[in-house]
Design a protein around this motif. Structure first.
Motif, PDB file in Angstrom:
ATOM      1  N   PRO A 303      27.340  25.973  -8.961  1.00 54.06           N
ATOM      2  CA  PRO A 303      27.172  27.199  -9.499  1.00 54.06           C
ATOM      3  C   PRO A 303      25.820  27.310 -10.514  1.00 54.06           C
ATOM      4  N   GLU A 304      25.506  26.223 -11.161  1.00 53.36           N
ATOM      5  CA  GLU A 304      24.401  26.308 -12.161  1.00 53.36           C
ATOM      6  C   GLU A 304      23.175  26.252 -11.108  1.00 53.36           C
ATOM      7  N   SER A 305      22.882  25.333 -10.142  1.00 57.46           N
ATOM      8  CA  SER A 305      21.872  25.201  -9.417  1.00 57.46           C
ATOM      9  C   SER A 305      21.538  26.877  -8.623  1.00 57.46           C
ATOM     10  N   MET A 306      22.519  27.255  -8.239  1.00 58.71           N
ATOM     11  CA  MET A 306      22.468  28.344  -7.207  1.00 58.71           C
ATOM     12  C   MET A 306      22.093  29.318  -8.447  1.00 58.71           C
ATOM     13  N   GLU A 307      22.597  29.314  -9.637  1.00 62.85           N
ATOM     14  CA  GLU A 307      21.928  30.335 -10.640  1.00 62.85           C
ATOM     15  C   GLU A 307      20.592  30.200 -10.927  1.00 62.85           C
ATOM     16  N   PHE A 308      20.330  28.939 -11.028  1.00 62.99           N
ATOM     17  CA  PHE A 308      18.818  28.714 -11.211  1.00 62.99           C
ATOM     18  C   PHE A 308      17.963  29.157  -9.991  1.00 62.99           C
ATOM     19  N   TYR A 309      18.415  28.732  -9.018  1.00 62.08           N
ATOM     20  CA  TYR A 309      17.442  29.449  -7.560  1.00 62.08           C
ATOM     21  C   TYR A 309      17.241  30.864  -7.742  1.00 62.08           C
ATOM     22  N   CYS A 310      18.461  31.397  -8.102  1.00 65.67           N
ATOM     23  CA  CYS A 310      18.203  33.235  -8.205  1.00 65.67           C
ATOM     24  C   CYS A 310      17.558  33.458  -9.294  1.00 65.67           C
ATOM     25  N   ASP A 311      17.620  33.000 -10.248  1.00 63.27           N
ATOM     26  CA  ASP A 311      16.524  33.078 -11.493  1.00 63.27           C
ATOM     27  C   ASP A 311      15.243  32.996 -11.413  1.00 63.27           C
ATOM     28  N   VAL A 312      14.885  31.662 -10.737  1.00 61.63           N
ATOM     29  CA  VAL A 312      13.442  31.583 -10.058  1.00 61.63           C
ATOM     30  C   VAL A 312      12.981  32.895  -9.091  1.00 61.63           C
ATOM     31  N   ILE A 313      13.889  33.173  -8.182  1.00 56.52           N
ATOM     32  CA  ILE A 313      13.561  33.998  -7.082  1.00 56.52           C
ATOM     33  C   ILE A 313      13.283  35.627  -8.026  1.00 56.52           C
ATOM     34  N   ILE A 314      14.277  35.949  -8.979  1.00 56.84           N
ATOM     35  CA  ILE A 314      14.021  36.866  -9.566  1.00 56.84           C
ATOM     36  C   ILE A 314      12.831  36.974 -10.227  1.00 56.84           C
TER      37      ILE A 314
END
Length: 503
Positions: A303-314
């Motif tokens: 979950p943390e990596s996926m959240e990081f990926y989403c934050d970068v995209i946003i």
């Protein structure tokens, strides 16, 4: 000047006049003698006819009126005459009677009674004989008419032609003097008369020369009412029309040049825009694509990596969104699509509002904001655009702050001009880079710009707003930082201020 009509026309007229007088003199000399001889012949015949008429009416010339009539005829003709009867008695004489009596004796009795003479018969008929005689001793020449009347009287009529050649010589001298005098007089008259016409013609020639050199200040000022005046007025009208046409052409050429330059500038801006936008979007698009593919492929499924990926995209999407909005705003300002709404407002209120909006960021980044102006300062400008200018300056100050981490905002008013400025401590901008900071997508420190997500458009917007409002903006270095400034009208003044970069 040797080809000038001012000189050629009088000379031509004088030459024609001289030739005419010379021809008259030549033909006169050639034919006057024949005319003179013919005239003398007619004169002497006329005297004979008068004499014959008088004698027929009064044979013995007893009537004084007849004698007087004959005397008048002889005097008018310039002849001498003698009439002798068959006994040798003189019936009538006029002029040199004894001379003619001897002449009659010579004719009757031969040359023993007088000098030798050279004779030439000119005309002979039943009534008289006309001859041309020349005295060989005295070289005197005469026309003589002699014969016998019906009454039986002998007569001799003589007229001298000796002075004919002298008359011709005098006539030739007279013609020469006349020619010289007339030449001098006519030369003066021709110069005076022709100047009345040649001077305006030369003036028109000068005007046409100046017109050919695009000098349209020359005007014809003559008062002629003839064709010269019509030509002069026509040239004045032509000059005015040419001047107006050339001015219109110059204006059209300037507008065309501006259009061409604007087109070139737009093409260059379009090329730069496409190049810069492509460059600026390349990195965030690549990041978004990479992290999106990572999410799809479940590279890191925690979950943390996926959240990081989403934050970068946003985050990258947000940067792209901000950049596109700024580009649209910049394009609208540069191409005049954004209307400028000039109004009077308090600049202090605007700056305080911006300070409040960034106060939280200042606390988070340990930045001290100084703004000491408290009294209202009213300016004339587009409030929304000036707020955008101040916001960009403040945002730029946050992005480049260092050292003591101070942002100082101030307002200076002088001679109706208000200068707003934003200063931040930190590294100076290289002097050779100061003018480049206004260029779209230009970045002094590319690594630092990328770090805070800058794209080099904010200051370009400031410059575009200044140009649209016909105002000045600038930047200069301090020992411990950089200051950006912007000028506004405080009292509807159009003049800016000169500031010392060390203040």
């Amino acid at each position: 000047m040797k080809h000038s009509i001012k000189y050629k026309l009088p000379i031509l007229i004088i030459v024609i006049m001289t030739v005419a007088i010379a021809l008259a003199s030549t033909f006169g000399t050639a034919f006057i003698e024949k005319y003179y001889i013919s005239h003398k012949k007619d004169v002497i015949v006329a005297v004979y006819n008068k004499m014959a008429q008088v004698v027929k009416e009064d044979k013995d010339l007893s009537e004084s009126d007849n004698v007087q009539a004959l005397n008048d005829e002889c005097e008018n003709a310039g002849v001498t005459i003698i009439m002798i009867d068959s006994s040798g008695n003189t019936i009538y004489e006029y002029g040199a009677g004894k001379t003619l009596q001897r002449r009659w004796q010579e004719m009757i009795y031969g040359a023993a009674f007088g000098a030798e003479r050279e004779r030439t018969i000119i005309e002979k008929n039943d009534n008289y004989t006309m001859q041309r005689a020349r005295d060989l001793l005295s070289d005197q020449e005469y026309y003589e008419l002699f014969g016998t009347l019906d009454s039986g009287y002998y007569f001799v009529i003589r007229v001298s032609v000796q002075n004919m050649r002298e008359t011709l010589n005098i006539t030739n001298k007279f013609y020469l003097i006349l020619l010289i005098s007339m030449t001098v007089v006519m030369t003066i008259m021709m110069i005076i008369v022709t100047r009345r016409y040649t001077d305006p013609i030369l003036e028109l020639a000068t005007i046409s020369t100046r017109m050919s050199n695009l000098d349209f200040d020359a005007k014809y000022t003559g008062k002629h009412k003839d064709e010269i005046g019509v030509l002069g007025n026509s040239m004045n009208e032509l000059s005015a029309k040419l001047e107006g046409t050339i001015l219109e052409l110059k204006k059209a050429n300037i507008e065309l040049q501006k259009d061409i330059e604007q087109k070139i500038e737009i093409d260059e801006m379009r090329k730069d825009f496409i190049s810069n936008v492509s460059h600026e979007l390349k990195t965030p698009i690549a990041l978004i694509q990479g992290y999106a593919e990572g999410l799809k492929d479940n590279i890191n499924d925690d979950p943390e990596s996926m959240e990081f990926y989403c934050d970068v995209i946003i985050d990258e999407s947000d940067k792209m969104n901000k950049m596109v909005k700024k580009l649209l705003a910049l394009t609208q300002i540069e191409f005049g699509n954004k209307q400028v709404n000039i109004e009077r407002f308090n600049l202090v209120d605007v700056m305080e509002g911006i300070i409040k909006s960034v106060q939280l960021r200042a606390e988070q980044e340990n930045v001290k904001i100084i703004f000491e102006n408290k009294e209202p300062v009213y300016v004339w400008a587009d409030e929304f655009q000036i707020e955008e200018v101040i916001t960009n300056y403040v945002s730029n100050a946050f992005n480049h702050i260092d050292g003591k981490r101070i942002i100082e905002m101030k307002i200076v008013e002088k001679d109706g001009i208000v200068r707003m400025s934003v200063f931040n401590t930190g590294k100076q901008i290289p002097e050779n880079e100061l003018e480049n900071v206004w260029i779209k997508f230009y970045k002094v420190d590319k690594a630092r710009t990328r770090e805070y997500g800058g794209n080099g458009i904010g200051l370009s917007i400031v410059k575009a707003i200044a140009d649209s409002m016909n105002k000045k903006c600038g930047v200069f270095n301090h020992e411990d930082g950089v200051e950006f400034w912007f000028e506004l009208d405080g009292k509807a003044s159009e003049e800016g201020l000169e500031y010392d970069s060390n203040n």
